[in-house]
Design an enzyme around this catalytic site. Structure first.
Site, short mmCIF file in Angstrom:
data_model
loop_
_atom_site.label_atom_id
_atom_site.label_comp_id
_atom_site.label_asym_id
_atom_site.label_seq_id
_atom_site.Cartn_x
_atom_site.Cartn_y
_atom_site.Cartn_z
N ASN A 196 4.59 -4.17 -3.23
CA ASN A 196 4.33 -5.27 -4.16
C ASN A 196 3.66 -4.66 -5.39
OD1 ASN A 196 3.52 -7.51 -5.57
ND2 ASN A 196 2.07 -8.24 -4.01
N TRP A 197 4.42 -4.55 -6.45
CA TRP A 197 3.90 -3.85 -7.63
C TRP A 197 2.98 -4.71 -8.49
CZ3 TRP A 197 9.03 -1.09 -9.56
CH2 TRP A 197 9.42 -0.15 -8.59
N LYS A 198 2.87 -5.98 -8.17
CA LYS A 198 1.97 -6.89 -8.91
C LYS A 198 2.21 -6.75 -10.41
CE LYS A 198 -1.14 -6.75 -4.99
NZ LYS A 198 -2.53 -6.78 -4.48
N HIS A 231 1.40 -15.35 -1.98
CA HIS A 231 0.44 -14.24 -2.03
C HIS A 231 -0.95 -14.79 -2.36
CE1 HIS A 231 -1.62 -10.60 -3.20
NE2 HIS A 231 -0.71 -9.95 -2.51
N GLU A 277 -3.15 -13.82 -4.28
CA GLU A 277 -3.48 -13.86 -5.72
C GLU A 277 -2.86 -15.07 -6.39
OE1 GLU A 277 -2.19 -9.85 -6.40
OE2 GLU A 277 -3.86 -9.16 -5.16
N GLU A 322 -2.08 -10.89 5.33
CA GLU A 322 -2.90 -10.10 4.41
C GLU A 322 -4.29 -10.71 4.33
OE1 GLU A 322 -0.32 -7.89 1.35
OE2 GLU A 322 -0.56 -9.90 0.60
N GLY A 370 -6.91 -4.67 -1.96
CA GLY A 370 -7.44 -3.96 -3.12
C GLY A 370 -8.89 -3.55 -2.98
N SER A 409 -4.84 -2.85 1.67
CA SER A 409 -5.28 -1.45 1.64
C SER A 409 -4.53 -0.55 2.62
CB SER A 409 -6.80 -1.35 1.88
OG SER A 409 -7.50 -2.03 0.86
N GLY A 467 0.26 -2.81 -1.72
CA GLY A 467 -0.05 -2.98 -3.14
C GLY A 467 -0.26 -1.65 -3.82
N GLY A 468 -1.51 -1.29 -4.02
CA GLY A 468 -1.86 -0.09 -4.79
C GLY A 468 -1.10 1.17 -4.40
P1 13P Z 1 -3.42 -3.39 -1.65
O1 13P Z 1 -2.47 -2.56 -0.82
O2 13P Z 1 -3.62 -2.85 -3.04
O3 13P Z 1 -4.69 -3.70 -0.93
O4 13P Z 1 -2.67 -4.81 -1.88
C1 13P Z 1 -2.15 -5.46 -0.79
C2 13P Z 1 -1.32 -6.59 -1.27
O5 13P Z 1 -1.84 -7.55 -1.83
C3 13P Z 1 0.13 -6.51 -1.09
O6 13P Z 1 0.73 -7.72 -1.37
#
Ligand code: 13P
Length: 253
Positions: free
Chosen positions: A9-11, A95, A97, A167, A173, A213, A234-235
């Site tokens: 997920n590149w956000k 998600h 967010e 999640e 994050g 994470s 994510g990251g």
């Molecule tokens: P991180 O891997 O950066 O913690 O993010 C997880 C995430 O929100 C994937 O959708």
């Protein structure tokens, strides 16, 4: 036997050119990797270019959201049909967010998941508790409510295109990952609920990803758990080497 599914997920990251560079790297390095399904979710505007670059690859282009209406006066929104037309085959919905910053509710997430499936996409339905909810002993209650809302419009006939992503918000994050045992406990609970809704055997086929994470150093131990069927990353999905290592750690068999 469920094939693990790992999605990056590149956000709000990567221009079109940056997205193409990363996806080209992934395509080259993952071409021969078997026993795991892979997807990337760039921003909406990069989906067409990324999907085109992935045409001759097994990596799926995914969207980070999907609006529930097909068309109309909904400024800023993108429909499932538009996403499919752009080359996406999956959409992430719900998600944390989106829930936190953009007002997505359990009910809206259900409408989005239903719309994604109706448009021929797969739906990755995200659920997970906050730290206060976990500390307050409310994890399973929150997960149940999010699951009930998210699955409200998804019938048993469509569950081959349904993925759940657990999640925990406190792990997103933050560098603070759920331990494999903590995650497995919730995943097993989710599968039990899926069994109540769709029947035990069908529920056994639904992939449940873990997100929060996930890194090359912890992916293998998490995905080795019985009910953890891949990751939503994510990251660590923004760097080819890290994401490739996570995908390889997720391979089954
Ligand atoms: P991180 O891997 O950066 O913690 O993010 C997880 C995430 O929100 C994937 O959708």
């Amino acid at each position: 036997m469920r094939t693990p599914f790992v999605v990056g997920n590149w956000k709000l990251h990567k221009t079109i050119n940056e997205a193409l560079a990363l996806v080209t790297d992934l395509k080259n390095h993952l071409a021969s990797v078997k026993g795991v399904q892979v997807g990337v979710a760039p921003s909406f505007v990069a989906i067409p270019a990324v999907a085109k670059r992935l045409e001759d690859s097994a990596i799926a282009a995914c969207a980070q959201d999907c609006f529930w209406e097909i068309s109309g006066a909904f400024t800023g929104e993108v429909s499932g049909a538009m996403l499919a037309d752009a080359g996406a085959t999956w959409a992430i919905v719900g998600h944390s967010e989106r829930r936190q910053f953009f007002g997505d509710t359990n009910e809206n997430v259900g409408k989005k998941a239903k719309a994604a499936i109706a448009a021929g996409l797969g739906a990755i339905v995200c659920i997970g508790e906050s730290l206060a909810e976990r500390d307050g002993g409310k994890t399973l209650e929150i997960v149940d409510a999010q699951l009930a809302g998210g699955l409200a419009g998804i019938e048993r006939a469509s569950i081959d295109r349904l993925v759940i992503a657990y999640e925990p918000v406190w792990a997103i994050g933050t560098g603070r990952t759920a331990t494999p045992a903590q995650a497995q406990e919730v995943h097993a609970h989710i599968r039990k609920r899926l069994g109540e809704r769709y029947g035990a055997d069908p529920a056994d086929t639904i992939r449940i990803q873990y997100g929060g994470s996930v890194k090359p150093s912890n992916a293998e131990a998490l995905i080795a758990e019985r009910d953890i069927d891949g990751a939503l990353v994510g990251g660590a999905s923004l760097e080819a080497a890290d994401f490739i290592a996570i995908v390889k750690a997720a391979r089954s068999g």
